[in-house]
Structure formats: structure tokens, C-alpha cells
Design an enzyme around this catalytic site. Sequence first.
Site: not given
Length: 362
Positions: A26, A178, A183, A238, A181
Site C-alpha cells: 500500500t 488478497h 481483509y 487486523n 492480512n
Amino acid sequence: MSNTLFEPYTLGNLTLKNKVVMSPMTRCRSTAAHVPHTELMGEYYQQRANAGLIITEGTAPSANGVGYARIPGLYNAAQVEAWKTVTDRVHAEGAKIFAQLMHTGRVSHLLNMPSDAEIVGPSAVAAQSTQMYTDQEGNQKVPVPRAMTTADIEQAIQEFVSAAKNAIAAGFDGVELHAANGYLLEQFLNPHANHRTDEYGGSKENRARFVLEIAKHVTEAIGSERTGIRLSPGGAFNDVLPFDDQHESFVYLAEELKGLDLVYVHLVDHSAMGAPAVDIETKKAIRDAFGGTIIVSGGYNRDRATQDLDDGLGHLVAFGRPFIANPDLVSRMKEGKEIAQPNFDLFYTPGPAGYTDYPTAS
């Protein structure tokens, strides 16, 4: 020292000029409307096209998938058109490029999203330990997401399909789903975020269903040779925490992905950034269950990359932060030159500073 890292590799229908992959990172250089800054981002990726394969920063497949300020999307015509400059410039250097499709799910904030978007997740469970930066009000606590209905799930699957088609229209060689992480896709995989009692929750088979349905429909739309996936078993980003049948869940997922003939599995180990290390037996079990190309990632330098390739742990090696300050990373590693260190304060700021202004080695 083996020269394996710098040799060509056949990935599906593609020939990569080396086994170095630029990892998705990112960088927040798109517009507030989530359209890539054509010239700036084109220059950034072209500078780093000494890699055999580039995987872009996380790119939203829909308005609901936009979690962060100034990240790009692939859900409208303006975004597709802007990405064409990026893919053209990367291809001009002989590299290949995949778009990473990242739906952030509950890891989001309305201030970063289009006005008609909403924050959704598998269940109405917030990421308690996560804060989200907003340009308007700085760091904010992430809200509780709305639990997705079956109709929402079907819509999200179609959004991934549409974004994958848009990626091919924009000149990408493929897409990476993805599922790491913390998400949306990993939120479904992880029982700490997924409290569902329907066919998308509970057992490892049910928790994997959403990911596998996306992978199936995307491969049908653009081809399995153009579809990869990123996984982070044991990651703690996260607020997705380790769980009891974690090893078995990821091995099952790898077996099912093999049946879909995906072009690669990208395994990321965040231990270099303070997360728990991924158990080596889990890495090997995923490799063996999938049976295809494995990209290994997480805190690599040239020597460790070469060792893991020689040992058969993976087939390609992804480098993240070293690519930020070293646009010519491949030649630096090959020639044994010093690897420059990045300016952490400029990772996510707008403009060229800390982005396209890092020099190549003399």
C-alpha cells in the site's frame, strides 16, 4: 552462491525474466476518488520493473472494498483507463504485472470510502485492535461492520469477477486475490471474525466457501493461468488471531485451490514485522497440498531467498520494503551492492517524495 534467484521462470503461460517478485505494498498515491495517478504511479512501477513479476498494491474491487485513503480501485472506467499507462510502462521493461484485488471488509472507515459505500464483513464484529487513518480526521477506530447477507456475498463475488475482467482490460497479466492480512477474504476464513451459522461459517469447509467461490468464478472469467491468491496463515494483522484448526484449514484450502488450478499461492510470513512466525510444517503442507507455484514472502534478503529456493520451500520470492528505496533492487542483489533503507515517514504520503525519488545505485 546459487544463481537460482536471477534465472527465468515459467509461470502459467508467462515467462518471467527472473524469480524476484515485487510484493504488493500500500502506497496511497491514488486520487481521493481512488483513480491511479497515471504518471506518478506509472513511473513508480516502471522504475521497479527489473522484477520478473510485479504485484500491485491492494486495489479495491468495489466501492465497499475501499478501506484506506487514496488507494486505487478497478471498479470503474476511469480507473481502468488510468491503469493502462502503468501496465504499458511495466511491459515496456519486460516485466509482468498482476493486480492484487483487495476488499478490506471490516477494516475500513466511511471517511475513506465513496459516499454510496458501506462497511461490511462476515459478521458484525469489529477489528478491536485496528485503527484506520483518514485524511480528514487522522486515526479513527474502525466501526462495527454490517454482517453480509447471502445476497451481499453473491454481489461481492460478482464484484471480484468484474474487477478481474477490468484488470485484463487494463493490460494486467493476471490478478492476485488478497485472502491475507485480515481483509475480507481472510475474515471469512478466521472464526474470530466469522461468527456465521449458515453455509459460510462454522466448519473449515464453510469458512473457506466464500474464498473458493470467488476463486472459481474469477478463474472461469479470466482463466486459472491468470489467477493467483495470497494467504497469511497464522498472521495477526487486523485482529485475525490464531485459531484451533488453523493448520488443517489452510491445508484444506490449498487442496481445493489445487483443484481450481490457480497459477500460484503467495504465502506471506509477517514475523519480520513482529507477528508470529508461520510454522514451517504449515508452509510445507500448503506447498505439498497445492502442488503448483509457491511465492514465499516476508523479510527476505538475497541469501535467505536463494536458500529457500534451493531448499524447495518456494519457486519465487517476493520482496516488499527493499523495493521501496531500491528501484533497481534486482541488480543490486545480483551485484552484491548495498541495499538502501527507506524513509518510513513517507510510506503513505501523497506525491513523489519517498516514492519515485529514490536513486539507483551508481
